[in-house]
Design a protein around this motif. Structure first.
Motif, mmCIF file in Angstrom:
data_model
loop_
_atom_site.group_PDB
_atom_site.id
_atom_site.type_symbol
_atom_site.label_atom_id
_atom_site.label_comp_id
_atom_site.label_asym_id
_atom_site.label_seq_id
_atom_site.Cartn_x
_atom_site.Cartn_y
_atom_site.Cartn_z
ATOM 1 N N UNK A 36 3.883 15.761 0.283
ATOM 2 C CA UNK A 36 4.486 14.340 0.285
ATOM 3 C C UNK A 36 5.134 14.020 1.615
ATOM 4 N N UNK A 37 5.355 15.075 2.520
ATOM 5 C CA UNK A 37 6.278 14.847 3.667
ATOM 6 C C UNK A 37 5.660 13.821 4.684
ATOM 7 N N UNK A 38 4.362 13.737 4.810
ATOM 8 C CA UNK A 38 3.851 12.739 5.579
ATOM 9 C C UNK A 38 4.237 11.396 5.275
ATOM 10 N N UNK A 39 3.874 10.990 3.990
ATOM 11 C CA UNK A 39 3.989 9.746 3.387
ATOM 12 C C UNK A 39 5.530 9.358 3.443
ATOM 13 N N UNK A 40 6.456 10.419 3.043
ATOM 14 C CA UNK A 40 7.967 10.086 3.187
ATOM 15 C C UNK A 40 8.531 9.869 4.311
ATOM 16 N N UNK A 41 7.815 10.576 5.641
ATOM 17 C CA UNK A 41 8.141 10.092 6.795
ATOM 18 C C UNK A 41 7.862 8.753 7.195
ATOM 19 N N UNK A 42 6.723 8.256 6.890
ATOM 20 C CA UNK A 42 6.308 7.117 7.166
ATOM 21 C C UNK A 42 7.023 6.074 6.472
ATOM 22 N N UNK A 91 10.466 -4.537 -3.791
ATOM 23 C CA UNK A 91 9.388 -4.379 -4.761
ATOM 24 C C UNK A 91 8.529 -3.261 -4.552
ATOM 25 N N UNK A 92 8.468 -2.931 -3.253
ATOM 26 C CA UNK A 92 7.705 -1.855 -3.011
ATOM 27 C C UNK A 92 8.230 -0.486 -2.870
ATOM 28 N N UNK A 93 9.699 -0.630 -2.670
ATOM 29 C CA UNK A 93 10.604 0.674 -2.496
ATOM 30 C C UNK A 93 10.911 1.014 -3.747
ATOM 31 N N UNK A 94 11.159 0.371 -4.852
ATOM 32 C CA UNK A 94 11.562 0.607 -6.185
ATOM 33 C C UNK A 94 10.507 1.752 -6.817
ATOM 34 N N UNK A 141 0.850 -0.985 0.123
ATOM 35 C CA UNK A 141 0.137 -0.016 -0.186
ATOM 36 C C UNK A 141 0.678 1.165 -0.014
ATOM 37 N N UNK A 142 1.985 1.290 0.545
ATOM 38 C CA UNK A 142 2.822 2.605 0.730
ATOM 39 C C UNK A 142 3.308 2.715 -0.679
#
Length: 276
Positions: free
Chosen positions: A203-209, A171-174, A76-77
């Motif tokens: 994007x800040x919140x998602x990037x921190x997560x 696979x999800x990080x790429x 999901x991320x």
């Protein structure tokens, strides 16, 4: 409670009826599941030392649910990263690309992939022969510690599990890295400071997560030998199961004006009957 509030806001507030908050609601549900799967057993052991026991079926269920929910969260991320990429790089086509069908496909695909992907690893773990101690050196049924208790040769299985962990995480990080590369290149071309700040806050919140989640799980699972460093594993497992779900509601609300407005309005509506 924090994650439950986020889910309730996303369901009832019309200002939060967008793909970003739709994904956020599912992420909050996953965080609730992670906490519910691990923390009650941990608290039982802390409050009643020496009484922390779990049945074999309970251990199987806990390990499977923990790994399945974690895999779903990473999938999901990755989808949320692509969503942020479209929002920043193609704002005019955002609602066309990220329509309800696309959002449902991402969510259903993430949940299905997470739960189906972990069936074989958990099944294979409990097909091993166990003839050593029945004490798991962790506050939950950790797979690395279960492999330690096995009297079977686990080298090949540990290698397969290592490859599967690499596949899930990278696979999800790429797509996350690719999406943020496009986001950065787009942000650098924005001439106004206000536009730059708006794009970054999106994007800040998602990037921190992403940093917290991937950082802890890369250390915990992407290693050839799953049975090593049990003391460190307990600390990182505690961060994954308690600290991250606790921080996420703050990460996604404190820097998000729409969520803060929805919280204030919801608080006013709840307090209004008492004022009368």
């Amino acid at each position: 409670m924090g994650n439950t509030v986020i889910i309730a806001l996303v369901c009832v507030d019309k200002r939060l009826q967008s793909p970003m908050y739709f994904f956020l609601g599912h992420l909050s549900a996953l965080e609730i599941l992670v906490t519910s799967i691990l923390v009650p057993v941990m608290l039982w052991g802390l409050l009643l030392p020496g009484m922390q026991t779990v049945s074999l079926p309970g251990c199987v269920a806990q390990l499977f649910l923990y790994l399945a929910v974690g895999t779903t969260e990473f999938a999901l991320l990755g989808g949320m990263a692509v969503d942020r990429d479209v929002a920043v790089c193609n704002p005019l086509r955002y609602h066309i690309i990220m329509n309800s069908r696309t959002c449902n496909f991402v969510v259903i695909g993430s949940w299905a992939f997470g739960f189906l992907f972990q069936i074989w690893p958990v099944y294979a773990t409990f097909q091993l022969s166990y003839c050593k101690s029945n004490v798991v050196n962790n506050f939950f049924c950790d797979r690395g510690q279960l492999l330690k208790l096995s009297c079977s040769n686990t080298l090949f299985m540990e290698f397969i599990l290592f490859l599967m962990a690499v596949f899930v995480l990278f696979g999800s990080l790429i797509p996350t890295i690719v999406s943020y590369s496009y986001i950065v290149s787009t942000v650098l071309r924005i001439p106004s400071a206000s536009g730059w700040r708006k794009a970054c806050s999106t994007c800040a919140s998602h990037f921190t997560c992403v940093v917290i989640g991937y950082g802890s799980c890369l250390f915990l699972y992407v290693k050839p030998k799953q049975t090593q460093a049990s003391d460190y594993n307990r600390v990182v497992s505690l961060m994954v199961s308690v600290v991250t779900p606790f921080l996420n509601p703050f990460i996604f609300t404190l820097r998000n004006d729409k969520v803060l407005e929805a919280l204030r309005d919801g608080g006013k509506r709840c307090c209004h009957p008492f004022r009368n």
